[in-house]
Scaffold this active site. Structure first.
Site, PDB file in Angstrom:
ATOM      1  N   HIS A 210      17.762   4.968 -15.368  1.00 43.95           N
ATOM      2  CA  HIS A 210      18.134   5.295 -16.751  1.00 43.95           C
ATOM      3  C   HIS A 210      19.121   6.455 -16.751  1.00 43.95           C
ATOM      4  CE1 HIS A 210      17.903   5.438 -21.044  1.00 43.95           C
ATOM      5  NE2 HIS A 210      17.367   6.648 -21.073  1.00 43.95           N
ATOM      6  N   ASN A 226      18.572  12.029 -24.899  1.00 39.52           N
ATOM      7  CA  ASN A 226      18.355  10.628 -24.586  1.00 39.52           C
ATOM      8  C   ASN A 226      19.139   9.740 -25.555  1.00 39.52           C
ATOM      9  OD1 ASN A 226      17.355   8.408 -23.270  1.00 39.52           O
ATOM     10  ND2 ASN A 226      15.216   8.781 -23.741  1.00 39.52           N
TER      11      ASN A 226
END
Length: 433
Positions: A210, A226
């Site tokens: 990620h 994020n």
């Protein structure tokens, strides 16, 4: 006797009448007092009615004020709503096009929807020199050919993409003062449920899966943004513990991009300075070499005095102009012209290879290399380097002339005889600059 009794009775009667008259008088006084009291009561009632009337008027005014306040609040809410819509529009207008990045950053048999690296997107932007804006072409989740984007409007304006570089864990704090780096790490199940506080998961390191951006730091954690929206985590952010080195591999693949502004003249005339207005702003300015030597020969105005760097895989000269100036042309004179072919010249405010590269020396006329710019480039430092890629070599310089639209050919006229004006604008002997 009878008459006497009658007289006494009459006398008593008169006394009674007199008492009655007094009683009546008292009664009249009482009535008068009552009337006065009633009058006072009426006045009080009248005052009370006036007060009530005033109160009603005040209430009416308050209701009008409340109504005005409600209208103002309503207007304020509408303005806030408009502001939020404008912010939303601005965010969309400033967003790069994700679909072009996916279509063009990978070979056609692979697309970034099934995983990819941010460096692939950056490399595409650098090589293509373009990326559409979201406002021009809204995102549509379907694979398409990259060729269709060539005719689309370029969303990158007034900027040049210089490149991307790796940041080590030891240099990350310093990098964060200048850039917003991207990072890849290992996501485990507990990370999806993160709410706040300092995250310290990933007991068993696995492969990274990620990508995020690191936006700040504190002694105990790295601050991470994020891409899962503001409802996740701490309003879209998370804190990664620093007590465990490279937790979740968060610092193992940190990369940052270098982008510099460039006036492409979209909204004005090109910044081209007439040749007759150009002046040498490098005269008697400070030059240092890759070996740390002070090189007065490079800006003393005498082409017969020269200097060569020590042998190195990356020899260079750094020239401090002292102040920001609009550079239009750079001339470099060398007694070894072949040795400077392939060297690069940068202008900016850093004084290293991250500044804007204005040219690569491809040919030399006699002993002179010339770099002419289509548009002036602003900067306070010149960086001239040769990166050999492994072999050692030297650079030789006899004179560096930086021609710009401001500054004086001779910047020493207000200095005492025998001194020059150094880059800090103080007059000293040349060797002391």
């Amino acid at each position: 006797m009878i008459n006497n009794d009658i007289e006494e009775d009459n006398s008593d009667s008169e006394e009674d009448n007199s008492d009655n008259e007094e009683d009546n008088s008292d009664s009249e006084e009482d009535n008068s007092d009552n009337e006065e009291e009633n009058s006072d009561i009426e006045e009080d009632n009248s005052d009370s009615e006036e007060e009530n009337s005033d109160s009603e008027e005040d209430n009416s005014d308050n209701e009008e004020e409340d109504s005005d306040i409600e209208e103002e609040n309503s207007d304020s809410e509408e303005e806030d709503s408009d502001s939020e819509e404008e912010d939303s529009d601005n965010e969309e207008e400033n967003s790069d096009n994700e679909e072009e990045a996916l279509d063009c950053s990978y070979p056609e048999e692979k697309d970034g929807c099934r995983g990819g690296w941010y460096t692939s997107v950056w490399s595409y932007i650098q090589s293509a020199g373009r990326l559409a804006a979201m406002t021009d072409i809204p995102y549509f989740p379907a694979a398409d050919k990259c060729s269709r984007w060539k005719e689309k409007a370029n969303g990158i304006k007034n900027a040049d993409y210089i490149g991307h570089y790796k940041a080590s864990s030891s240099s990350l704090e310093r990098i964060l003062t200048m850039y917003i780096p991207a990072a890849a790490f290992t996501v485990e199940d507990e990370f999806y449920a993160y709410k706040d506080g300092v995250y310290s998961g990933c007991e068993t390191p696995k492969r990274v899966n990620h990508g995020v951006v690191i936006v700040g730091y504190a002694p105990r954690y790295w601050e991470v943004k994020n891409s899962w929206g503001s409802d996740w985590g701490d309003k879209g952010f998370a804190k990664f513990s620093r007590t465990r080195v490279n937790m979740c591999q968060i610092t193992s693949r940190v990369m940052y991009t270098v982008v510099i502004g460039r006036d492409r003249g979209e909204h004005d005339q090109p910044d081209v300075i007439p040749v007759d207005d150009l002046k040498n702003v490098a005269l008697h300015k400070t030059v240092t070499s890759s070996g740390g030597e002070l090189v007065t020969e490079a800006t003393d105005g005498n082409q017969d005095t020269c200097f060569s760097t020590k042998e190195s895989t990356n020899p260079y000269f750094k020239l401090d102009l002292g102040r920001a100036t609009k550079v239009q042309r750079v001339e470099i004179i060398s007694t070894d012209p072949k040795s400077i072919i392939g060297s690069k010249v940068h202008i900016g405010n850093r004084g290293d290879f991250l500044d804007k590269r204005i040219g690569v020396i491809r040919e030399v006329e006699g002993n002179r290399a010339l770099i002419d710019l289509e548009e002036s480039v602003e900067g306070s430092r010149l960086f001239w380097e040769f990166y050999s890629g492994g072999s050692v070599r030297t650079l030789t310089v006899c004179e560096i002339r930086v021609l710009a639209g401001d500054g004086d050919e001779d910047d020493t006229e207000d200095c005492p005889q025998g001194t020059v004006k150094c880059s800090d604008r103080v007059c000293r002997h040349a060797h002391m600059c």
